[in-house]
Scaffold this active site. Sequence first.
Site, PDB file in Angstrom:
ATOM      1  N   ASP A  18      -7.070  -1.474  -4.595  1.00 47.71           N
ATOM      2  CA  ASP A  18      -8.138  -1.054  -3.677  1.00 47.71           C
ATOM      3  C   ASP A  18      -9.060  -0.037  -4.341  1.00 47.71           C
ATOM      4  OD1 ASP A  18      -6.948  -2.625  -1.673  1.00 47.71           O
ATOM      5  OD2 ASP A  18      -5.753  -0.942  -0.949  1.00 47.71           O
TER       6      ASP A  18
ATOM      7  N   ASP B 181       0.859  -1.179   0.000  1.00 46.48           N
ATOM      8  CA  ASP B 181       0.000   0.000   0.000  1.00 46.48           C
ATOM      9  C   ASP B 181       0.896   1.230   0.000  1.00 46.48           C
ATOM     10  OD1 ASP B 181      -2.461  -1.352   0.061  1.00 46.48           O
ATOM     11  OD2 ASP B 181      -2.423  -1.510   2.240  1.00 46.48           O
TER      12      ASP B 181
END
Length: 158
Positions: A135, A119
């Site tokens: 995401d 991330d």
Amino acid sequence: MSLAGHRRRAAWITALVVLVLDQASKAWALSALSGTSSSPLLPGLLRLRLVFNTGAAFSLFTGSTKALALVSLVVAIGLGVWIHRQSSLRRWQWLGVGALLGGALGNGLDRWRFGWVVDFLELVPVRFPVFNLADVAINVAVICLALDLLEESRGRGT
């Protein structure tokens, strides 16, 4: 090729584009960012910060990487079979399932390869978990599928 065939193909292409962009952006993040600092991307809105997430959305099920990798694989296989078997896909459906498949594959590949998800995007004005392009695609998929349901319930699904 029929409209139905074009939409199925569009779902596959969407999944592939999401997967490639997601994996390329994560490779860049791993090579360009350090895990100890952050840098502005869009000042006041978005910054870059490298995080390794062993959980799912919002860090749920942290440390359950193998189970989450298996879930990603099952979801990806299920979506692939579903897309393949559809005689037709409505306009929001193909985009939604393509984005969902690409996002599931992107995060699933991270779990299988690394044992965590890369991330690197962080919202600045609000406290929100750090995320990635897979995401974003999964959230776009939810919006597209909600629009599809709304159109279908109004009798306007095409």
